[in-house]
Design an enzyme around this catalytic site. Structure first.
Site, short mmCIF file in Angstrom:
data_model
loop_
_atom_site.label_atom_id
_atom_site.label_comp_id
_atom_site.label_asym_id
_atom_site.label_seq_id
_atom_site.Cartn_x
_atom_site.Cartn_y
_atom_site.Cartn_z
N ASP A 1 -4.46 -9.91 -8.11
CA ASP A 1 -5.04 -8.69 -9.40
C ASP A 1 -3.82 -7.98 -9.86
O ASP A 1 -3.45 -8.32 -11.51
CB ASP A 1 -5.98 -7.81 -9.08
CG ASP A 1 -5.79 -7.30 -7.78
OD1 ASP A 1 -4.40 -7.53 -7.12
OD2 ASP A 1 -6.67 -6.80 -6.82
N GLU B 1 -12.28 -0.23 -10.41
CA GLU B 1 -11.92 -0.60 -11.57
C GLU B 1 -13.16 -0.71 -12.39
O GLU B 1 -12.49 -1.04 -13.74
CB GLU B 1 -11.71 -2.29 -10.60
CG GLU B 1 -10.31 -2.28 -9.47
CD GLU B 1 -10.79 -2.01 -8.27
OE1 GLU B 1 -10.14 -1.67 -7.78
OE2 GLU B 1 -11.62 -1.32 -8.27
N THR C 1 -0.96 1.13 -10.33
CA THR C 1 -2.53 0.41 -9.72
C THR C 1 -3.05 1.40 -9.52
O THR C 1 -4.56 0.74 -8.54
CB THR C 1 -1.59 -1.29 -9.25
OG1 THR C 1 -3.25 -1.71 -9.42
CG2 THR C 1 -1.58 -0.43 -8.61
N ARG D 1 0.42 3.95 -3.21
CA ARG D 1 0.33 5.05 -3.17
C ARG D 1 1.43 6.34 -2.74
O ARG D 1 1.62 7.14 -3.49
CB ARG D 1 -0.49 5.63 -1.45
CG ARG D 1 -2.41 4.24 -1.70
CD ARG D 1 -2.89 4.29 -0.84
NE ARG D 1 -3.92 2.73 -0.73
CZ ARG D 1 -4.92 3.31 -0.48
NH1 ARG D 1 -5.82 4.33 0.11
NH2 ARG D 1 -5.78 1.66 0.25
N GLU E 1 1.05 -0.83 0.13
CA GLU E 1 -0.20 0.23 0.31
C GLU E 1 1.08 1.48 0.06
O GLU E 1 0.62 1.61 -0.75
CB GLU E 1 -1.10 0.15 1.65
CG GLU E 1 -2.33 -1.46 1.07
CD GLU E 1 -2.93 -1.35 0.34
OE1 GLU E 1 -3.41 0.21 0.13
OE2 GLU E 1 -3.78 -1.93 -0.32
#
Length: 456
Positions: free
Chosen positions: A216, A350, A436, A87, A83
């Site tokens: 994913d 998404e 992503t 980010r 994360e």
């Protein structure tokens, strides 16, 4: 419209939660996720590039000043490596590439260095959690057999290659290339990649396979690594197209009502469930269509379009016209959530991401129409006085808000909406690859790289 939405989300974050990670738009106070340990300012860093692209210059300037004065990584706390990478590192890298402001490069590299101890494992497969003060890592206690998670260690590649590019320090790229080496040596069950890999033994955990959560973005980053390398990373390319072949054979199914979906694989048994997260795959298939082997380009675009349609149905079949966290294809049900704990919507991007890719790659007007439906639903059900909130049950006519404005709403959902309704020359695919978390990173053209080699 996405510009006004961004203004509403940002102004309220600034008013009620400035400097904290996220906003609670109903309580009108800050929200802290344990994913970031004691690092603060997730919404600021995640939103930098969106502010820049939307030409919100004043807001961008305030955000930059906050980063300069207050973004601090010297905290004694455990963070999620994945994360924080997507980010914070991703957000800082994009802000640097878009604005050229040195502070963003400096902070990105400083944070990258703090993440390196996560790779101190027998195999070099990184830990999921890292105390960034002590450098001690561990895995999620719930993960199969002490394993690291495919989508977590597989979603560092783009950022770490850019960290090496910007710092001149090859160690970042070496760490992520080694992950590939480990994966290539292993036997893949039916050519599929299980979601769990033990960083000490280098063996797979449970044979669960998913293109949704836990899997994913690993697949997304194989394709994007090849694209970002200006199509020179042949290993990434081969791994991606081989994986898609196995996914098609074993996971992609068609419902009796004619909807194409991607099931989950549990040790050879299929669970006919698809998560909201899996809906990114429509955009991925379309983005990868151009390089597909033996005349499969049209087929990959078609696959993207089918997934987009299924995911649109998952939205359309709810009262709120917003999609659930997961939906099923069994017991006579199609594209509907059957369990209470799968009926929530947390402002996820998404489905809109896939509309954006499908629009850019086909210019079929239905994708903009579907995007507009999502805007109307967000405005009707998620917008509150204090910002935007997730919803606990999208099948209910009465909103029950979860009271969190996720940082990825500003980073991804609103950015993809803005791009869906912009011209194709804003962040064109021939120059930019999105991480992503929707942070654009420039393609490293062969000539850029040779320039750098000569400068060293």
């Amino acid at each position: 419209v996405s510009l006004q939405m961004m203004k509403h989300a940002w102004d309220n974050y600034k008013r009620y939660a400035w400097g904290l990670n996220e906003l609670k738009p109903i309580s009108k106070q800050g929200h802290s996720s344990n994913l970031f340990g004691n690092i603060q300012g997730a919404t600021i860093v995640d939103a930098l590039d969106t502010l820049y692209i939307m030409e919100m210059k004043e807001e961008f300037k305030e955000a930059k000043e906050w980063v300069e004065k207050n973004l601090d990584f010297n905290v004694n706390a455990e963070i999620s490596v994945f994360e924080v990478n997507i980010r914070f590192v991703g957000g800082l890298l994009s802000a640097y590439y878009l604005s050229g402001e040195e502070i963003f490069r400096k902070k990105a590299v400083e944070l990258g260095e703090k993440l390196l101890p996560a790779f101190n494992t027998p195999t070099g497969i990184p830990w999921a959690l890292l105390n960034i003060k002590s450098g001690i890592g561990r895995n999620w206690p719930w993960a199969s057999g002490g394993s690291s998670i495919l989508a977590e260690f597989g979603t560092l590649h783009l950022e770490f290659v850019h960290l090496s590019h910007l710092s001149g320090n090859p160690v970042f790229a070496e760490k992520v290339m080694n992950i590939r080496k480990v994966l290539n040596r292993l036997d893949k069950p039916e050519g599929l990649y299980p979601n769990y890999l033990n960083p000490s033994s280098g063996q797979w955990g449970q044979h669960h396979v998913s293109i949704g959560g836990l899997g994913d973005s690993f697949y997304e980053y194989l394709l994007k690594a090849w694209l970002m390398s200006d199509k020179t990373d042949e290993e990434g390319k081969k791994m991606y197209y081989d994986a898609v072949q196995a996914i098609e054979t074993h996971l992609i199914r068609k419902s009796s009502g004619g909807l194409t979906y991607i099931a989950e694989w549990k040790g050879g048994l299929l669970e006919h469930k698809m998560g909201h997260l899996t809906c990114f795959a429509g955009g991925m298939f379309a983005l990868g269509a151009d390089g597909a082997p033996n005349d499969k380009t049209g087929h990959h675009i078609e696959l993207g379009a089918e997934i987009a349609r299924t995911c649109h149905e998952s939205y359309d079949r709810t009262s709120m016209k917003l999609g659930p966290e997961a939906f099923r294809f069994d017991g006579g049900v199609e594209a509907i959530a059957t369990r209470q704990n799968e009926k929530y919507y947390i402002l996820r991007p998404e489905v809109i991401e896939t509309y954006m890719y499908m629009w850019r790659l086909t210019h079929d007007p239905k994708y903009r129409q579907w995007g507009w439906e999502a805007v109307e639903a967000l405005e009707k059900h998620c917008r509150v006085d204090g910002g935007y909130s997730g919803i606990r049950d999208v099948y209910n006519n009465q909103e029950s808000h979860d009271d969190v404005q996720q940082s990825f709403f500003l980073s991804e959902t609103l950015k993809y909406l803005y791009l869906l309704f912009s011209e194709d020359d804003l962040l064109p695919f021939e120059h930019w690859v999105f991480n992503t978390e929707a942070h654009p990173l420039p393609i490293l053209h062969k000539d850029d790289r040779s320039k750098e080699e000569n400068q060293k």
